[in-house]
Design a protein around this motif. Structure first.
Motif, PDB file in Angstrom:
ATOM      1  N   MET A   1       0.851  -1.203   0.000  1.00  0.00           N
ATOM      2  CA  MET A   1       0.000   0.000   0.000  1.00  0.00           C
ATOM      3  C   MET A   1       0.888   1.255   0.000  1.00  0.00           C
ATOM      4  O   MET A   1       1.835   1.353   0.755  1.00  0.00           O
ATOM      5  CB  MET A   1      -0.904  -0.014   1.234  1.00  0.00           C
ATOM      6  CG  MET A   1      -1.870   1.170   1.289  1.00  0.00           C
ATOM      7  SD  MET A   1      -3.013   1.030   2.679  1.00  0.00           S
ATOM      8  CE  MET A   1      -3.932   2.555   2.484  1.00  0.00           C
ATOM      9  N   ARG A   2       0.544   2.227  -0.847  1.00  0.00           N
ATOM     10  CA  ARG A   2       1.349   3.438  -0.961  1.00  0.00           C
ATOM     11  C   ARG A   2       1.164   4.306   0.274  1.00  0.00           C
ATOM     12  O   ARG A   2       0.064   4.565   0.742  1.00  0.00           O
ATOM     13  CB  ARG A   2       0.939   4.240  -2.206  1.00  0.00           C
ATOM     14  CG  ARG A   2       1.792   5.468  -2.434  1.00  0.00           C
ATOM     15  CD  ARG A   2       1.256   6.324  -3.556  1.00  0.00           C
ATOM     16  NE  ARG A   2       1.231   5.602  -4.812  1.00  0.00           N
ATOM     17  CZ  ARG A   2       0.134   5.343  -5.503  1.00  0.00           C
ATOM     18  NH1 ARG A   2      -1.025   5.734  -5.048  1.00  0.00           N
ATOM     19  NH2 ARG A   2       0.186   4.684  -6.643  1.00  0.00           N
ATOM     20  N   SER A   3       2.253   4.792   0.810  1.00  0.00           N
ATOM     21  CA  SER A   3       2.190   5.656   1.984  1.00  0.00           C
ATOM     22  C   SER A   3       1.774   7.053   1.600  1.00  0.00           C
ATOM     23  O   SER A   3       2.186   7.593   0.574  1.00  0.00           O
ATOM     24  CB  SER A   3       3.572   5.707   2.652  1.00  0.00           C
ATOM     25  OG  SER A   3       3.602   6.709   3.643  1.00  0.00           O
ATOM     26  N   LYS A   4       0.929   7.672   2.440  1.00  0.00           N
ATOM     27  CA  LYS A   4       0.518   9.047   2.182  1.00  0.00           C
ATOM     28  C   LYS A   4       1.689  10.015   2.265  1.00  0.00           C
ATOM     29  O   LYS A   4       1.621  11.119   1.743  1.00  0.00           O
ATOM     30  CB  LYS A   4      -0.573   9.466   3.178  1.00  0.00           C
ATOM     31  CG  LYS A   4      -1.924   8.816   2.885  1.00  0.00           C
ATOM     32  CD  LYS A   4      -3.009   9.455   3.722  1.00  0.00           C
ATOM     33  CE  LYS A   4      -4.373   8.883   3.376  1.00  0.00           C
ATOM     34  NZ  LYS A   4      -5.456   9.545   4.118  1.00  0.00           N
ATOM     35  N   ALA A   5       2.750   9.616   2.932  1.00  0.00           N
ATOM     36  CA  ALA A   5       3.911  10.494   3.031  1.00  0.00           C
ATOM     37  C   ALA A   5       4.542  10.738   1.679  1.00  0.00           C
ATOM     38  O   ALA A   5       5.213  11.739   1.468  1.00  0.00           O
ATOM     39  CB  ALA A   5       4.951   9.888   3.981  1.00  0.00           C
ATOM     40  N   CYS A   7       3.119  11.548  -1.082  1.00  0.00           N
ATOM     41  CA  CYS A   7       2.540  12.691  -1.790  1.00  0.00           C
ATOM     42  C   CYS A   7       3.133  14.019  -1.325  1.00  0.00           C
ATOM     43  O   CYS A   7       3.563  14.816  -2.150  1.00  0.00           O
ATOM     44  CB  CYS A   7       1.026  12.678  -1.633  1.00  0.00           C
ATOM     45  SG  CYS A   7       0.204  13.901  -2.671  1.00  0.00           S
ATOM     46  N   PRO A   8       3.186  14.324  -0.009  1.00  0.00           N
ATOM     47  CA  PRO A   8       3.836  15.569   0.405  1.00  0.00           C
ATOM     48  C   PRO A   8       5.294  15.641  -0.006  1.00  0.00           C
ATOM     49  O   PRO A   8       5.784  16.714  -0.371  1.00  0.00           O
ATOM     50  CB  PRO A   8       3.688  15.548   1.935  1.00  0.00           C
ATOM     51  CG  PRO A   8       2.487  14.701   2.195  1.00  0.00           C
ATOM     52  CD  PRO A   8       2.531  13.646   1.135  1.00  0.00           C
ATOM     53  N   LEU A   9       6.011  14.492   0.044  1.00  0.00           N
ATOM     54  CA  LEU A   9       7.408  14.523  -0.385  1.00  0.00           C
ATOM     55  C   LEU A   9       7.516  14.848  -1.859  1.00  0.00           C
ATOM     56  O   LEU A   9       8.392  15.602  -2.274  1.00  0.00           O
ATOM     57  CB  LEU A   9       8.057  13.160  -0.102  1.00  0.00           C
ATOM     58  CG  LEU A   9       8.364  12.860   1.370  1.00  0.00           C
ATOM     59  CD1 LEU A   9       8.857  11.437   1.522  1.00  0.00           C
ATOM     60  CD2 LEU A   9       9.366  13.849   1.928  1.00  0.00           C
ATOM     61  N   LEU A  10       6.597  14.294  -2.642  1.00  0.00           N
ATOM     62  CA  LEU A  10       6.617  14.587  -4.075  1.00  0.00           C
ATOM     63  C   LEU A  10       6.285  16.044  -4.325  1.00  0.00           C
ATOM     64  O   LEU A  10       6.901  16.705  -5.165  1.00  0.00           O
ATOM     65  CB  LEU A  10       5.622  13.678  -4.803  1.00  0.00           C
ATOM     66  CG  LEU A  10       5.510  13.887  -6.313  1.00  0.00           C
ATOM     67  CD1 LEU A  10       6.866  13.664  -6.968  1.00  0.00           C
ATOM     68  CD2 LEU A  10       4.479  12.942  -6.903  1.00  0.00           C
ATOM     69  N   PRO A 103       0.851   9.724 -10.965  1.00  0.00           N
ATOM     70  CA  PRO A 103      -0.479   9.600 -10.336  1.00  0.00           C
ATOM     71  C   PRO A 103      -0.605  10.327  -9.003  1.00  0.00           C
ATOM     72  O   PRO A 103      -1.706  10.684  -8.594  1.00  0.00           O
ATOM     73  CB  PRO A 103      -0.633   8.082 -10.165  1.00  0.00           C
ATOM     74  CG  PRO A 103       0.179   7.498 -11.272  1.00  0.00           C
ATOM     75  CD  PRO A 103       1.374   8.410 -11.397  1.00  0.00           C
ATOM     76  N   ASP A 104       0.520  10.558  -8.299  1.00  0.00           N
ATOM     77  CA  ASP A 104       0.452  11.257  -7.012  1.00  0.00           C
ATOM     78  C   ASP A 104       0.225  12.754  -7.177  1.00  0.00           C
ATOM     79  O   ASP A 104      -0.431  13.389  -6.350  1.00  0.00           O
ATOM     80  CB  ASP A 104       1.738  11.028  -6.218  1.00  0.00           C
ATOM     81  CG  ASP A 104       1.834   9.603  -5.701  1.00  0.00           C
ATOM     82  OD1 ASP A 104       0.816   9.094  -5.197  1.00  0.00           O
ATOM     83  OD2 ASP A 104       2.918   9.007  -5.811  1.00  0.00           O
ATOM     84  N   ILE A 135      -4.109  16.129  -7.106  1.00  0.00           N
ATOM     85  CA  ILE A 135      -3.238  15.670  -6.028  1.00  0.00           C
ATOM     86  C   ILE A 135      -3.893  14.452  -5.395  1.00  0.00           C
ATOM     87  O   ILE A 135      -5.047  14.514  -4.946  1.00  0.00           O
ATOM     88  CB  ILE A 135      -3.022  16.761  -4.964  1.00  0.00           C
ATOM     89  CG1 ILE A 135      -2.495  18.042  -5.618  1.00  0.00           C
ATOM     90  CG2 ILE A 135      -2.053  16.267  -3.892  1.00  0.00           C
ATOM     91  CD1 ILE A 135      -2.339  19.189  -4.659  1.00  0.00           C
ATOM     92  N   ALA A 136      -3.191  13.334  -5.370  1.00  0.00           N
ATOM     93  CA  ALA A 136      -3.744  12.071  -4.905  1.00  0.00           C
ATOM     94  C   ALA A 136      -3.898  12.045  -3.394  1.00  0.00           C
ATOM     95  O   ALA A 136      -3.596  13.014  -2.698  1.00  0.00           O
ATOM     96  CB  ALA A 136      -2.855  10.925  -5.371  1.00  0.00           C
ATOM     97  N   GLU A 137      -4.350  10.899  -2.910  1.00  0.00           N
ATOM     98  CA  GLU A 137      -4.527  10.651  -1.478  1.00  0.00           C
ATOM     99  C   GLU A 137      -5.529  11.612  -0.841  1.00  0.00           C
ATOM    100  O   GLU A 137      -5.381  11.999   0.316  1.00  0.00           O
ATOM    101  CB  GLU A 137      -3.169  10.732  -0.742  1.00  0.00           C
ATOM    102  CG  GLU A 137      -2.076   9.874  -1.344  1.00  0.00           C
ATOM    103  CD  GLU A 137      -2.330   8.381  -1.201  1.00  0.00           C
ATOM    104  OE1 GLU A 137      -3.312   8.013  -0.525  1.00  0.00           O
ATOM    105  OE2 GLU A 137      -1.556   7.598  -1.772  1.00  0.00           O
ATOM    106  N   GLY A 138      -6.543  12.012  -1.612  1.00  0.00           N
ATOM    107  CA  GLY A 138      -7.609  12.820  -1.060  1.00  0.00           C
ATOM    108  C   GLY A 138      -7.331  14.300  -0.939  1.00  0.00           C
ATOM    109  O   GLY A 138      -8.093  15.039  -0.321  1.00  0.00           O
TER     110      GLY A 138
END
Length: 277
Positions: A1-5, A7-10, A103-104, A135-138
């Motif tokens: 599972m992809r970590s939500k962390a 996305c902010p790092l990207l 995708p992120d 922006i992914a992850e909601g």
């Protein structure tokens, strides 16, 4: 599972490299300009849809081209584009589609342009853009409408001036902190030193970053082979490229080198349709 962390790092990476890649900037288009340090403001080809819509008015043949670039070998920053230019009895129309990111985090753009000659030595162009930021992850999606304006003028026999303004209306990106898409002004010159040599210089300024200088040249070795080199400033990147033309097929390649971040590569493949008889 992809970590939500992730996305902010990207996002930190994307916006930290704002002057190098995107961050809702007007992405450069086509490997021809990329090989000249992205000094494409006064070039007249299908990628006028990205650099300066006014140049479309001087295109004499219908052209379709696709482009792909991977900055610094990072697939998270990859850019793809499609451009089409169709000359009309009066003026020309252009289509511009681009996609940046992963995708992120992804930026998409769909543009429709129109250009018209003003006398025999000047032209003007406009483009309406639909912009979509995901922006992914909601974190959400933002859709917006923006515009572009371009001018070209032949100052002397071999010297051409180009001016381009992206997002003159300062379209809003988010209500929080009054965040807006960047407004970008570019101005530059193209000098035809000889039938085989073009020299280009330009400067760019937006409302977030210091001015950027770009310059480059292209030299036609033979009718089917062109070599290019350039410099893209702030930060400094050294650029190189080559173009190959085989009847109606055009292939352009480009590479740039950043002293710290390394190598970026890109390619464009285009097809020029014969004008109607």
């Amino acid at each position: 599972m992809r970590s939500k962390a992730n996305c902010p790092l990207l996002l930190l990476l994307v916006f930290g490299l704002n002057s190098l890649t995107a961050g809702n900037d007007n992405l450069a288009g086509g490997a021809r300009a990329a090989g000249m340090g992205d000094a494409g403001l006064c070039l007249e080809d299908v990628w006028c849809t990205r650099h300066n819509q006014a140049g479309l008015a001087f295109i004499k043949e219908t052209e379709l081209s696709s482009s792909f670039e991977i900055p610094f070998g990072l697939t998270a920053l990859q850019t793809g584009g499609l451009a089409c230019a169709i000359p009309l009895h009066k003026g020309a129309i252009g289509l511009d589609v681009s996609s940046f990111g992963s995708p992120d985090y992804q930026e998409n753009k769909f543009g429709l342009a129109y250009a018209l000659k003003i006398g025999s030595h000047c032209s003007a162009g406009v483009q309406l853009d639909y912009l979509r930021t995901v922006i992914a992850e909601g974190y959400g999606t933002r859709n917006a409408i923006a515009g572009e304006l371009g001018l070209e003028a032949l100052l002397f026999k071999n010297l051409k001036l180009g001016i381009h303004l992206n997002n003159p209306t300062r379209t809003s990106l988010a209500e929080y902190n009054d965040e807006r898409y960047p407004t970008i002004l570019r101005a530059g010159l193209l000098y035809r030193l000889s039938p085989k040599i073009n020299l280009a210089v330009e400067t760019e300024k937006d409302n977030f970053n210091p001015p950027i200088f770009r310059g480059g040249f292209e030299y036609t070795l033979v009718q089917s082979l062109i070599v290019r080199a350039g410099l893209n400033g702030n930060p400094t990147m050294f650029c190189f490229g080559a173009g190959f033309r085989m009847k109606n097929l055009i292939i352009d390649t480009a590479a740039s080198w950043h002293p710290i971040l390394g190598l970026s590569t890109g390619i464009s493949i285009g097809y020029v349709f014969n004008p109607p008889t």
